[in-house]
Design a protein around this motif. Structure first.
Motif, PDB file in Angstrom:
ATOM      1  N   ASP A 118       0.846  -1.212   0.000  1.00 53.10           N
ATOM      2  CA  ASP A 118       0.000   0.000   0.000  1.00 53.10           C
ATOM      3  C   ASP A 118       0.876   1.256   0.000  1.00 53.10           C
ATOM      4  O   ASP A 118       0.638   2.197  -0.754  1.00 53.10           O
ATOM      5  N   GLN A 119       1.877   1.246   0.885  1.00 58.82           N
ATOM      6  CA  GLN A 119       2.773   2.423   0.986  1.00 58.82           C
ATOM      7  C   GLN A 119       3.527   2.649  -0.325  1.00 58.82           C
ATOM      8  O   GLN A 119       3.675   3.770  -0.781  1.00 58.82           O
ATOM      9  N   MET A 120       4.002   1.555  -0.916  1.00 60.48           N
ATOM     10  CA  MET A 120       4.741   1.685  -2.174  1.00 60.48           C
ATOM     11  C   MET A 120       3.833   2.241  -3.269  1.00 60.48           C
ATOM     12  O   MET A 120       4.239   3.133  -4.036  1.00 60.48           O
ATOM     13  N   VAL A 121       2.614   1.726  -3.337  1.00 65.34           N
ATOM     14  CA  VAL A 121       1.673   2.194  -4.370  1.00 65.34           C
ATOM     15  C   VAL A 121       1.417   3.688  -4.192  1.00 65.34           C
ATOM     16  O   VAL A 121       1.414   4.458  -5.162  1.00 65.34           O
ATOM     17  N   LEU A 126       2.745   0.564  -8.703  1.00 62.37           N
ATOM     18  CA  LEU A 126       3.097  -0.862  -8.657  1.00 62.37           C
ATOM     19  C   LEU A 126       4.433  -1.076  -9.372  1.00 62.37           C
ATOM     20  O   LEU A 126       4.722  -0.408 -10.364  1.00 62.37           O
ATOM     21  N   PRO A 127       5.219  -2.051  -8.915  1.00 62.88           N
ATOM     22  CA  PRO A 127       6.556  -2.216  -9.497  1.00 62.88           C
ATOM     23  C   PRO A 127       6.560  -2.968 -10.831  1.00 62.88           C
ATOM     24  O   PRO A 127       5.647  -3.737 -11.119  1.00 62.88           O
ATOM     25  N   ASP A 128       7.618  -2.713 -11.602  1.00 63.17           N
ATOM     26  CA  ASP A 128       7.875  -3.461 -12.840  1.00 63.17           C
ATOM     27  C   ASP A 128       8.804  -4.638 -12.562  1.00 63.17           C
ATOM     28  O   ASP A 128       8.848  -5.602 -13.329  1.00 63.17           O
ATOM     29  N   VAL A 129       9.594  -4.500 -11.504  1.00 63.63           N
ATOM     30  CA  VAL A 129      10.620  -5.489 -11.167  1.00 63.63           C
ATOM     31  C   VAL A 129      10.457  -5.836  -9.688  1.00 63.63           C
ATOM     32  O   VAL A 129      10.384  -4.941  -8.847  1.00 63.63           O
ATOM     33  N   THR A 165       5.101 -12.390  -3.267  1.00 61.72           N
ATOM     34  CA  THR A 165       4.743 -12.719  -4.661  1.00 61.72           C
ATOM     35  C   THR A 165       3.229 -12.719  -4.847  1.00 61.72           C
ATOM     36  O   THR A 165       2.716 -12.191  -5.853  1.00 61.72           O
ATOM     37  N   LEU A 166       2.492 -13.273  -3.880  1.00 59.13           N
ATOM     38  CA  LEU A 166       1.028 -13.307  -4.001  1.00 59.13           C
ATOM     39  C   LEU A 166       0.433 -11.908  -3.933  1.00 59.13           C
ATOM     40  O   LEU A 166      -0.430 -11.541  -4.740  1.00 59.13           O
ATOM     41  N   GLU A 167       0.909 -11.118  -2.957  1.00 55.80           N
ATOM     42  CA  GLU A 167       0.357  -9.767  -2.784  1.00 55.80           C
ATOM     43  C   GLU A 167       0.573  -8.943  -4.051  1.00 55.80           C
ATOM     44  O   GLU A 167      -0.359  -8.322  -4.585  1.00 55.80           O
ATOM     45  N   LEU A 168       1.826  -8.946  -4.531  1.00 57.97           N
ATOM     46  CA  LEU A 168       2.116  -8.128  -5.714  1.00 57.97           C
ATOM     47  C   LEU A 168       1.509  -8.733  -6.973  1.00 57.97           C
ATOM     48  O   LEU A 168       0.971  -8.018  -7.828  1.00 57.97           O
TER      49      LEU A 168
END
Ligand SMILES: CCCCC/C=C\C=C\C(=O)SCCNC(=O)CCNC(=O)[C@H](O)C(C)(C)COP(=O)(O)OP(=O)(O)OC[C@H]1O[C@@H](n2cnc3c(N)ncnc32)[C@H](O)[C@@H]1OP(=O)(O)O
Ligand SMILES: NC(=O)C1=CN([C@@H]2O[C@H](COP(=O)(O)OP(=O)(O)OC[C@H]3O[C@@H](n4cnc5c(N)ncnc54)[C@H](OP(=O)(O)O)[C@@H]3O)[C@@H](O)[C@H]2O)C=CC1
Length: 324
Positions: A118-121, A126-129, A165-168
């Motif tokens: 959530d914080q990263m978003v 959302l990340p590419d890597v 992995t599941l969350e992302l």
């Protein structure tokens, strides 16, 4: 009397060899395999890309964050120790000029992982890597291991990788965004290894997870690859796996390239696998160990110790044998 020992412990020969000649100034193999540590990919390879690296504050995670940031990525590094992460983030972003965010996250806790994402978003999207690098490990005779000792390693390595992995993965699927997932395992994920049994079991599980998802989630634009590093000096690994420094020489002696790996070498491989140059690569397991695994595995590899004079004698003995 000299005997050639096979890796199985059996003696191949027991014969009287002449003393091996004393060799002066013979080159060590490491002389042939000097490391190149600068960023390998073209500048800007990760421009406009966001990379999420677990355990990015120290060791190999730090090295991977450094190279991705040098190549233009914005990075988010996450682990338990916020002070360590913040120091690394500050050092890397001041060197590269690119943003590195530090987020506290214990990957063993799926709710903490969700809050971290959530914080990263909110910060960057959302990340590419995604690089699943966080791990825990220690050497311990398995009969001394407590259930909590088993849990402490397998929760970080297998459950932690699965929760991240599941969350992302779910959020990326929902957003219809492709991504590269990379897991850092180890050469003994394949062979198993005594004295690090929770780590061996958990890393093998991570490999099964990533190979399975490479098959299942390609349709969502997700690639999954694995690097199995051999020994690379980091404080985290060496303090827990070779606390007295006793094993290092024997490790180097069995590595055909004659040296330990360097964090920056691993980071270049990770950057390649996470880049668009590797967009056709998924489900791959790359062993990156200077040849250590095959060196330990081959039945006859101890014959490296046989000198040229001894080979002459062996050849004569073999050729002199008639019949079976
Ligand atoms: C030189 C080798 C080169 C080749 C390397 C190859 C592969 C490398 C793979 C790696 O993964 S290296 C990365 C290593 N880095 C780390 O381990 C960093 C993070 N590690 C840690 O934080 C800790 O070491 C730990 C134990 C994994 C987790 O910390 P924490 O959650 O704080 O656990 P506790 O200290 O509370 O302990 C939990 C449980 O485990 C038992 N335990 C801990 N250490 C040992 C030990 N050395 N021997 C036996 N048991 C241990 C501890 O006693 C607790 O169990 P209880 O039953 O007593 O509660
Ligand atoms: N160095 C080597 O020779 C080899 C290393 N590897 C693998 O490389 C990777 C990096 O290891 P290395 O750099 O050597 O060792 P480090 O100990 O430096 O790295 C481990 C990282 O994992 C983080 N971490 C541990 N527990 C958690 C947790 N519960 N939640 C979130 N993060 C956590 C730590 O940060 P914090 O304490 O802040 O949580 C630390 O940054 C690991 O996957 C390891 O198995 C594989 C083979 C060889």
């Amino acid at each position: 009397m000299a005997a050639v020992m096979l890796s199985s412990g059996r003696k191949l020969l027991q014969t009287r060899f002449p003393r091996p000649p004393v060799r002066s100034g013979s080159a060590r193999p490491s002389g042939f395999f000097a490391p190149s540590e600068g960023a390998m990919l073209p500048a800007g390879s990760f421009r406009d890309r966001l990379a999420f690296i677990t355990g990015g504050g120290t060791g190999l995670g730090r090295a991977m964050t450094m190279v991705l940031s040098q190549l233009g990525a914005r990075c988010v590094i996450a682990s338990r120790k916020l002070d360590v992460l913040q120091e690394t983030a500050g050092e890397i972003s001041s060197q590269t000029g690119n943003q590195v965010h530090a987020l506290q996250c214990d990957v063993r806790d799926p709710q903490a992982v969700a809050r971290c994402v959530d914080q990263m978003v909110a910060l960057s999207g959302l990340p590419d890597v995604i690089i699943n690098n966080a791990a825990g490990n220690f050497i311990c005779p398995t009969e001394r291991l407590t259930p909590n000792g088993w849990r402490s390693v397998t929760d970080i390595v297998l459950n932690g990788t699965a929760f991240v992995t599941l969350e992302l993965g779910k959020r990326l699927i929902q957003a219809q965004k492709g991504a590269s997932f990379l897991a850092i395992t180890t050469i003994y994920a394949e062979s198993g290894s005594g004295f690090v049994v929770p780590s061996a079991a958990a890393k093998a599980g991570v490999e099964a997870l990533y190979k399975s998802l490479a098959a299942e989630w390609g349709r969502y634009g997700h690639r999954f690859n694995i690097i199995q590093p051999g020994p690379i000096r980091t404080k985290g690994a060496f303090s827990r796996l070779d606390p007295t420094g006793t094993f290092e020489k024997s490790m180097i002696d069995r590595i055909p390239t004659g040296r330990l790996g360097k964090p920056a070498e691993l980071a270049n491989l990770a950057a390649y696998l996470s880049s668009d140059f590797a967009s056709w690569m998924s489900g791959a397991v790359i062993r990156f160990d200077g040849g250590e695994y095959v060196s330990m595995a081959g039945e006859f590899n101890e014959l490296r110790k046989v000198t040229p004079d001894q080979w002459k004698m062996l050849e004569a003995m073999i050729k002199g044998t008639k019949g079976s």
